[in-house]
Design an enzyme around this catalytic site. Structure first.
Site, mmCIF file in Angstrom:
data_model
loop_
_atom_site.group_PDB
_atom_site.id
_atom_site.type_symbol
_atom_site.label_atom_id
_atom_site.label_comp_id
_atom_site.label_asym_id
_atom_site.label_seq_id
_atom_site.Cartn_x
_atom_site.Cartn_y
_atom_site.Cartn_z
ATOM 1 C CG ASP A 184 97.357 32.980 76.168
ATOM 2 O OD1 ASP A 184 96.181 33.334 76.062
ATOM 3 O OD2 ASP A 184 97.978 32.443 75.250
ATOM 4 C CG ASP A 220 104.316 35.612 76.788
ATOM 5 O OD1 ASP A 220 103.302 35.265 77.414
ATOM 6 O OD2 ASP A 220 104.344 35.775 75.565
HETATM 7 N N1 GLY Z 1 100.666 31.951 75.121
HETATM 8 C C1 GLY Z 1 100.523 31.529 73.795
HETATM 9 C C2 GLY Z 1 99.937 30.185 73.601
HETATM 10 O O1 GLY Z 1 99.366 29.580 74.486
HETATM 11 O O2 GLY Z 1 100.033 29.712 72.505
#
Ligand code: GLY
Length: 411
Positions: free
Chosen positions: A178, A120
Site C-alpha cells: 500500500d 499514510d
Molecule cells: N492501506 C490499507 C488498506 O488498503 O486497507
C-alpha cells in the site's frame, strides 16, 4: 537544474524504452453520459453524508444493519479521502456547498503534517491538500504538503531502502505494498522545491519494493518484514489478505496504481513495465470475475467468493485509465476496456447506492480488513474517492488539458 536533469534522464530512458507510441484514446460518449449522471448523484449523495458527520470527525464506513455510521479522527489513514472526494466533486459540479465543506474539513487535517508516526501521509495529505491545490489553483497549502513530505521522509531507512509502514512489536521493519501510494507526495515535494532528496527516497522505496515484494507472476505479498540493521528480508507475509501466499485484491491494485504513478513521475520504463506486468496478473487472473470487480482476495476460498471489493475495483479502474495513456494502442485499449467495464459494473444498482441510502456513501460492497473482521461488505470512503477519480480521469481522456485530476501529475 535538478528538474532539467531529471527530465533529460527521463527523456533518454523514454526514448530507449519506447516500443509503440502512445495514442490518445477517446472516451465513449455513452459512458461519459453515464458518468455525468453518476457524478451528479455523487454530489447529492455527499450532501447527505455531509449532514451526518460530526464537525470534528471524518467518515470511514457505514453499517446498514445497525444504521451506524463509523467515523475517525484525523490520524486515521483514510482521513484525507472525504475532503479529497469533495474537491473532485466540486471540480465537476462547481457547487460551493461542497467546496465549503471540503475546506472546512481540511482544517481538521492540518496537524497531521507533523505526524511522523504514520506512513499514510500521502493518502491523508496529498489526496486532500493536493486536490485542494489543484482544484483551487492555489499554492496556499504548499507548506503543509512540504511538511508532510518531510515527516514521511523521516520514516525512510537507507539500509532497508524503504519507508517503514507500521510501528509495532510484531514485525521489525514492516513495509506494505500500500505504501507505494504515499510516494506521490514525495515526488510532488521535489517538484515544487527542486530538492531531490524526496525523489530519491521515493525511487529507492519503489525499487526495493519491486525487488522484494513481487512473486514471479507479478502478484505481490502484502507485508515484507526487513531487518532494520542489515536490510535483509526476514519474512513475506500478509496482514489483510487471505494467506501469506495469496494475492490480496486491494494490494494488487495499490501496486498497479503505485507503479503507474511512479512512471508518470520519473519516466523510468522499468516502472511502466512493472505496472503492465501487474495489470497482466490482474486482468489475466482466472479468478477475476467477468464484470472485473475483484473478489476481496484472488485466492479467497470458495465460501468467500461472493465478497467483492469495490474499493479494489475503483483503484484498478483509475490506474488502468492512466496506464492506457502510456502504452501503445493495443495495450491501451485493453486497459481502457477493463476500466470501462469496472466503471459500468460499479454504476449498476448492485454497487451504486440510491441517493439518501447507504449512509451517504456512493458505493456499496467493499472489504476493508476481513482477517481483522472489520469493514466486511460495506461502503468505504476510499472506494468512493477512487471511483470518482476514475470517472473524472475517464472524462478527461477527451480533454486537451491533461493536467487536472492528477493524471499528468507534477506539471
Ligand atoms: N492501506 C490499507 C488498506 O488498503 O486497507
Amino acid at each position: 537544474m535538478l528538474r532539467n536533469s531529471l527530465l533529460a534522464a527521463g527523456l533518454m530512458i523514454c526514448a530507449a524504452g519506447a516500443a509503440q507510441k502512445p495514442i490518445r484514446l477517446q472516451p465513449k460518449p455513452a459512458l461519459v453520459r453515464l458518468i455525468d449522471g453518476n457524478l451528479r448523484q455523487a454530489a447529492n449523495q455527499y450532501k447527505v453524508l455531509m449532514g451526518k458527520i460530526p464537525a470534528n470527525r471524518m467518515p470511514k464506513t457505514y453499517y446498514a444493519m445497525q444504521d451506524r455510521l463509523e467515523t475517525s479522527d484525523s490520524k486515521w489513514w483514510t482521513s484525507g479521502f472525504y475532503p479529497g472526494t469533495l474537491f473532485y466533486l466540486y471540480e465537476f459540479s462547481h457547487d460551493t456547498s461542497l467546496l465549503h465543506e471540503a475546506t472546512k474539513r481540511l482544517r481538521l487535517l492540518e496537524n497531521e503534517q507533523f505526524d511522523k508516526g504514520t506512513h499514510d501521509l500521502g493518502f491523508m495529505m496529498y489526496c486532500s491538500f493536493g486536490n485542494a491545490r489543484r482544484a483551487l489553483n492555489t499554492k496556499d497549502y504548499d507548506d503543509i504538503l512540504l511538511n508532510s513530505a518531510r515527516s514521511l521522509s523521516t520514516r525512510f531507512n537507507p539500509k532497508v531502502g524503504c519507508i517503514k509502514s507500521w510501528d509495532n512489536n510484531k514485525w521489525q521493519y514492516p513495509v506494505i505494498i500500500d505504501n507505494m501510494m504515499n510516494l506521490e507526495l514525495l515526488l510532488f515535494a521535489t517538484h515544487i522545491t527542486g530538492d531531490s532528496a524526496f525523489y530519491r527516497v521515493a525511487v529507492s522505496h519503489a525499487n526495493t519494493t519491486m525487488k522484494n515484494h513481487f512473486r514471479p507472476d507479478y502478484s505481490s505479498f502484502h507485508v515484507v518484514n526487513y531487518d532494520t540493521a542489515t536490510g535483509a528480508v526476514l519474512a513475506r507475509v500478509t496482514a489483510q489478505g487471505f494467506a501469506d501466499s495469496s494475492a490480496w485484491a486491494r494490494g494488487q491494485a495499490w501496486g498497479l496504481y503505485g507503479y503507474t504513478m511512479m512512471y508518470r513521475g520519473t519516466h523510468d520504463p522499468r516502472y511502466l513495465m512493472q505496472a503492465e506486468n501487474i495489470a497482466h496478473f490482474i486482468l489475466g487472473n482466472p479468478n477475476l470475475p467477468a464484470d472485473k470487480v475483484p473478489v476481496w482476495d484472488y485466492n479467497a476460498p470458495e465460501g468467500q467468493r461472493a465478497l467483492r471489493d469495490a474499493s479494489a475495483g475503483a483503484v484498478m479502474a483509475s490506474a488502468l485509465i492512466e496506464l492506457s495513456r502510456y502504452v501503445g494502442p493495443e495495450k491501451g485499449k485493453e486497459y481502457l476496456d477493463a476500466a470501462e467495464q469496472i466503471i459500468v459494473t460499479l454504476s449498476s444498482s448492485n454497487y451504486h447506492a440510491i441517493v439518501g441510502s447507504n449512509g451517504g456513501f456512493i458505493l456499496k460492497h467493499s472489504v476493508g480488513h476481513l482477517p481483522g473482521r472489520s469493514e466486511v461488505d460495506v461502503p468505504l470512503t476510499y472506494a468512493d474517492y477512487y471511483f470518482v477519480e476514475a470517472m473524472l480521469r475517464y472524462k478527461q481522456l477527451g480533454e486537451k488539458d491533461g493536467s487536472a485530476h492528477h493524471v499528468e501529475g507534477f506539471q
